[in-house]
Design a protein around this motif. Structure first.
Motif, PDB file in Angstrom:
ATOM      1  N   HIS A  44     -94.841 -19.330-118.439  1.00 16.20           N
ATOM      2  CA  HIS A  44     -95.445 -20.607-119.359  1.00 16.20           C
ATOM      3  C   HIS A  44     -94.990 -21.935-118.927  1.00 16.20           C
ATOM      4  O   HIS A  44     -95.434 -23.012-118.870  1.00 16.20           O
ATOM      5  N   CYS A  45     -93.513 -21.986-118.626  1.00 16.53           N
ATOM      6  CA  CYS A  45     -92.955 -23.139-118.234  1.00 16.53           C
ATOM      7  C   CYS A  45     -93.260 -23.698-116.776  1.00 16.53           C
ATOM      8  O   CYS A  45     -92.725 -24.977-116.639  1.00 16.53           O
TER       9      CYS A  45
ATOM     10  N   CYS B 105     -88.963 -14.756-116.651  1.00 17.03           N
ATOM     11  CA  CYS B 105     -88.373 -16.177-116.781  1.00 17.03           C
ATOM     12  C   CYS B 105     -87.190 -16.308-117.518  1.00 17.03           C
ATOM     13  O   CYS B 105     -87.481 -16.117-118.866  1.00 17.03           O
ATOM     14  N   LYS B 106     -86.136 -16.928-116.972  1.00 20.21           N
ATOM     15  CA  LYS B 106     -85.044 -17.270-117.963  1.00 20.21           C
ATOM     16  C   LYS B 106     -85.166 -18.125-118.982  1.00 20.21           C
ATOM     17  O   LYS B 106     -84.696 -18.299-120.207  1.00 20.21           O
ATOM     18  N   HIS B 107     -86.077 -19.165-118.646  1.00 22.51           N
ATOM     19  CA  HIS B 107     -86.260 -20.203-119.558  1.00 22.51           C
ATOM     20  C   HIS B 107     -87.397 -20.044-120.761  1.00 22.51           C
ATOM     21  O   HIS B 107     -87.049 -20.045-121.875  1.00 22.51           O
ATOM     22  N   CYS B 108     -88.743 -19.732-120.445  1.00 20.80           N
ATOM     23  CA  CYS B 108     -89.576 -19.227-121.348  1.00 20.80           C
ATOM     24  C   CYS B 108     -89.825 -17.824-121.682  1.00 20.80           C
ATOM     25  O   CYS B 108     -90.540 -17.423-122.680  1.00 20.80           O
ATOM     26  N   GLY B 109     -89.171 -16.756-120.822  1.00 23.75           N
ATOM     27  CA  GLY B 109     -88.990 -15.452-121.328  1.00 23.75           C
ATOM     28  C   GLY B 109     -90.215 -14.581-120.966  1.00 23.75           C
ATOM     29  O   GLY B 109     -90.522 -13.517-121.273  1.00 23.75           O
ATOM     30  N   CYS B 110     -91.274 -15.143-120.167  1.00 25.56           N
ATOM     31  CA  CYS B 110     -92.276 -14.552-119.944  1.00 25.56           C
ATOM     32  C   CYS B 110     -91.938 -13.217-118.626  1.00 25.56           C
ATOM     33  O   CYS B 110     -91.544 -13.758-117.762  1.00 25.56           O
TER      34      CYS B 110
END
Lengths: 130, 127
Positions: free
Chosen positions: A7-8, A69-74
């Motif tokens: 997502h990000c 993804c470490k940021h958005c978790g996808c």
């Protein structure tokens, strides 16, 4: 070439072609991730991300890792930890553009129990086609 | 009381009753998370586990926090940001044993476009 993007946008997974089938598995981890897996030879898939942009989850017999993804978790992909010449990988098709998977057939995998595709079980119980 | 956890068990969720229906949204984040959302008042859900065991994703107007387990990555719920007046919380029913939930109606929501339930649209169209 087809890209799955989180997502990000920090993580991209490149696959060679749109999937014809997708696997919806009911095992304890896949049902929680809500993933739809598209399978490819591991060597045909490329993960594009900065080294610190992903988290990995490994459990059980520790044969594979789930990459997110470490940021958005996808959740983006699973990969085997031991790679051989015929090793395959699963790309989470939820991250493809929806139009790329429009025509794909979704197959239910009973990963929670029999480890069979449930559509196979159905066709096996119906009369053979002459 | 129905209980569930993320895959590794670090985050626990309890709800008083199963949902009547869950929402399958096709917006850019929900479709990627593959979540099935059940809506509850914040007070009706108990989230257990060390808050440090979670991470949250916020984006856009930053009104919602998509909360996941820091270890296994399972998205357990989505909660209003502290700045928001709304007291609704979405629980991701993918965490629950399907046998525990029983049959649940899945409602497709067009979060990517019309911002309405597609089954409502179908009902209107058939009148």
């Amino acid at each position: 070439m087809l890209s799955a993007r989180c997502h990000c946008g920090a993580v991209e997974v490149r696959a060679p072609r749109p999937p014809e089938t997708l696997t919806n598995c009911n095992c304890s981890i896949c049902r929680r991730y809500g993933a739809l897996w598209a399978y490819y030879p591991d060597t045909d898939v490329t993960l594009m991300a900065a080294p610190d942009a992903t988290d990995e989850y490994v459990w059980g017999d520790r044969s594979q890792k789930f990459i997110r993804c470490k940021h958005c978790g996808c959740v983006m992909q699973w990969r085997k930890l031991m790679l051989g010449p015929d090793t395959r990988t699963g790309v989470n098709a939820r991250n493809f553009e929806p139009s790329a998977i429009d025509g794909a057939r979704i197959r239910l995998l009973d990963g929670a129990q029999s480890w069979n595709y449930l559509d196979q079980a159905l066709s096996a119980s119906s009369p053979p086609v002459a | 009381m129905l209980s569930a956890t993320c895959h590794c068990g670090a985050v626990q969720i309890e709800i008083a009753h199963p949902p009547d229906a869950v929402t399958n949204c096709n917006c850019s984040i929900c479709r990627r998370l593959g979540a099935l959302w059940a809506f509850y008042p914040v007070e009706a859900v108990r989230i257990g586990g060390d808050p440090a065991a979670t991470r949250a994703y916020q984006w856009g107007e930053r009104t919602r926090r998509f909360v996941r387990c820091r270890h296994c990555g399972c998205v357990t719920h989505c909660e209003p940001a502290a700045s928001q007046p709304t007291r609704k919380l979405e629980v991701n029913v993918r965490m629950f044993d399907p046998a525990l939930l029983g049959p649940v109606r899945v409602r497709p929501f067009d979060g990517a476009g019309a911002w309405k339930y597609l089954d409502e649209h179908a009902a209107e169209a058939s009148c």
